[in-house]
Design an enzyme around this catalytic site. Structure first.
Site, PDB file in Angstrom:
ATOM      1  CD  GLU A  33      42.304   8.520 -18.970  1.00  0.00           C
ATOM      2  OE1 GLU A  33      41.598   7.862 -19.768  1.00  0.00           O
ATOM      3  OE2 GLU A  33      43.084   7.999 -18.176  1.00  0.00           O
ATOM      4  CG  HIS A  34      39.273  13.325 -21.523  1.00  0.00           C
ATOM      5  ND1 HIS A  34      37.909  13.265 -21.594  1.00  0.00           N
ATOM      6  CD2 HIS A  34      39.597  13.225 -20.204  1.00  0.00           C
ATOM      7  CE1 HIS A  34      37.420  13.155 -20.365  1.00  0.00           C
ATOM      8  NE2 HIS A  34      38.424  13.110 -19.508  1.00  0.00           N
ATOM      9  CB  SER A  67      21.020  -6.939 -13.819  1.00  0.00           C
ATOM     10  OG  SER A  67      22.014  -6.510 -12.918  1.00  0.00           O
ATOM     11  CB  ALA A 121      34.198   3.385 -10.195  1.00  0.00           C
ATOM     12  N   GLY A 122      34.387   4.820 -13.434  1.00  0.00           N
ATOM     13  CA  GLY A 122      35.374   5.149 -14.470  1.00  0.00           C
ATOM     14  C   GLY A 122      36.176   3.932 -14.899  1.00  0.00           C
ATOM     15  CB  SER A 125      30.593  -0.506 -14.841  1.00  0.00           C
ATOM     16  OG  SER A 125      30.161   0.833 -14.830  1.00  0.00           O
ATOM     17  CG  ASP A 170      35.615   3.108 -22.191  1.00  0.00           C
ATOM     18  OD1 ASP A 170      36.767   3.523 -22.050  1.00  0.00           O
ATOM     19  OD2 ASP A 170      34.642   3.708 -21.732  1.00  0.00           O
TER      20      ASP A 170
HETATM   21  C1  GLA Z   1      35.417   7.672 -20.673  1.00  0.00           C
HETATM   22  C2  GLA Z   1      34.967   7.447 -22.104  1.00  0.00           C
HETATM   23  C3  GLA Z   1      36.159   7.080 -22.977  1.00  0.00           C
HETATM   24  C4  GLA Z   1      37.301   8.091 -22.810  1.00  0.00           C
HETATM   25  C5  GLA Z   1      37.605   8.300 -21.337  1.00  0.00           C
HETATM   26  C6  GLA Z   1      38.644   9.365 -21.089  1.00  0.00           C
HETATM   27  O1  GLA Z   1      35.849   6.483 -20.112  1.00  0.00           O
HETATM   28  O2  GLA Z   1      34.034   6.402 -22.168  1.00  0.00           O
HETATM   29  O3  GLA Z   1      35.728   6.980 -24.311  1.00  0.00           O
HETATM   30  O4  GLA Z   1      36.981   9.277 -23.461  1.00  0.00           O
HETATM   31  O5  GLA Z   1      36.433   8.647 -20.620  1.00  0.00           O
HETATM   32  O6  GLA Z   1      39.880   8.973 -21.575  1.00  0.00           O
END
Ligand code: GLA
Length: 387
Positions: A33-34, A67, A121-122, A125, A170
């Site tokens: 992550e990150h 949409s 929501a991460g 989307s 992503d």
């Molecule tokens: C979001 C960003 C990604 C990544 C994540 C964390 O989803 O779009 O590029 O940095 O946070 O891992």
């Protein structure tokens, strides 16, 4: 779903001739992550949920976007600069413009979007919309990009047109994922490998806390700036290009020189997380599930204490899920600041896990948790008849 999309397209635009339907998944990340904007490794998979896009080429240069989830329709002329207003449609228009620039041709389109992903929501989307639209536009322009090229273009579209400072995690997950595999991506070289997932007794499940954040918000940008600062400091001491190039050994040998406490904490997360991803990529099978669980746990602690992206609701979910029999580990998934956690659970405990966590979470904070399978599905694609 293809038939349903054609039906809705007909309702919106009054025709179905030469309409194609595309699917672009959401993504989850097992570990890393990150790290994408720090040049490290990530280990995502694609979900079954995502964005459906029904599209047809027009004979002019107009882009007509609808949409099913958003009220406002949008019409733009691709030969003119995009209107300055913000809005969801920028992800779509930005992707179309970016692909048209590659093809050196402005291709008008009628587009209808339908998302089965929770928004914000991460679970990517927005990247799902951008990459799906880019794929559809490339299809009508008869460009045949590799999945990596498509991912690079999608990222550019999101950075430039939607103002989202996202990295490669992503778009690569969405464009390049394959059923049954996790994708191990080096975000510096953009080399990637497919890692077969041999987990039969165990499964990943995404738990949505019901709390939201948006990536354009200040904290995400702030983390990126703090990491850039940490990199500048470490580059004076070590021969590195990216922050994630620092090995744990190198880091501990110079960490005492890092007088800026925030820079130290951010760098510590990045360095440790990158090492964990590489071990996790060798742990995606039943026999090593407990090792993977330890890595996920360490990742969560690092995201909470060093990267500082957790929230009370996410902590509640993490603590709660861990007490459910059959749950091996839970960690923040995605950017944090709200959104989802990812749990590794025994497959036989799946239904019980959902029952217990829903009830306890509602009682504890009043929010409804939602649950999504984190199955390793295919990336963006054209749907064929019957799909
Ligand atoms: C979001 C960003 C990604 C990544 C994540 C964390 O989803 O779009 O590029 O940095 O946070 O891992």
């Amino acid at each position: 779903m293809r038939k349903q999309m054609l039906f809705w397209f007909n309702e919106a635009f009054g025709y179905t001739d030469a309409v194609q339907v595309f699917f672009s998944p959401g993504r989850f990340n097992i570990l890393g992550e990150h790290l994408d904007y720090n040049g490290g490794h990530v280990l995502p998979g694609a979900m079954e949920l995502g964005t459906y896009i029904a599209a047809a080429a027009r004979s002019d240069t107009l882009l007509n976007i609808r949409s099913r989830q958003m009220q406002d329709a949008c019409m733009v002329d691709l030969t003119k600069p995009l209107p300055a207003e913000k809005g969801w449609w920028r992800y779509v228009a930005g992707a179309v413009v970016t692909i048209c620039q590659q093809a050196r041709k402005f291709q008008g389109l009628d587009l209808l979007l339908h998302s089965t992903l929770p928004i914000g929501a991460g679970l990517s989307s927005s990247a799902s919309v951008t990459a799906g639209t880019a794929y559809a536009t490339a299809y009508f322009l008869q460009l045949h990009p590799s999945c990596a090229e498509l991912a690079v273009w999608s990222k550019r579209a999101e950075n430039e047109f939607a103002g989202v400072p996202c990295g490669y995690l992503d778009p690569f997950a969405i464009c390049c994922a394959r059923r049954g595999y996790a994708l191990l991506l080096n975000c510096s070289s953009l080399h990637y490998r497919y890692i077969p997932v041999h987990m039969h007794a165990y499964a990943f499940i995404i738990v949505d806390s019901g709390t939201r954040r948006t990536l354009a918000e200040a904290p995400f940008k702030q983390r990126a700036e703090e990491c850039a600062h940490a990199k500048r400091m470490l580059r004076r001491l070590l021969p590195i290009e990216e922050l994630a190039d620092v090995t744990p050994h190198q880091f501990y040998s110079v960490a005492h020189w890092m007088v800026d406490e925030v820079a130290y904490r951010r760098a510590r997360h990045v360095v440790g997380e990158n090492a964990r991803v590489l071990t996790a990529a060798e742990s995606l099978n039943d026999a090593t599930a407990h090792r993977l669980a330890r890595l996920m746990h360490a990742s969560h602690v690092s995201l909470r204490d060093y990267y500082e992206v957790s929230t009370p609701q996410l902590e509640l979910l993490v603590a709660m899920t861990r007490t459910v029999p059959g749950c091996l580990a839970t960690r923040i998934s995605g950017a944090g600041f709200g959104g989802c956690v990812l749990s590794l659970i025994r497959r036989s405990a799946y239904a019980h896990f959902i029952d217990v966590v829903s009830e306890k979470y509602r009682k504890a904070c009043g929010f409804d948790a939602a649950f999504y399978p984190a199955d390793f599905s295919d990336g963006v694609r054209l749907l064929t008849a019957g799909e």
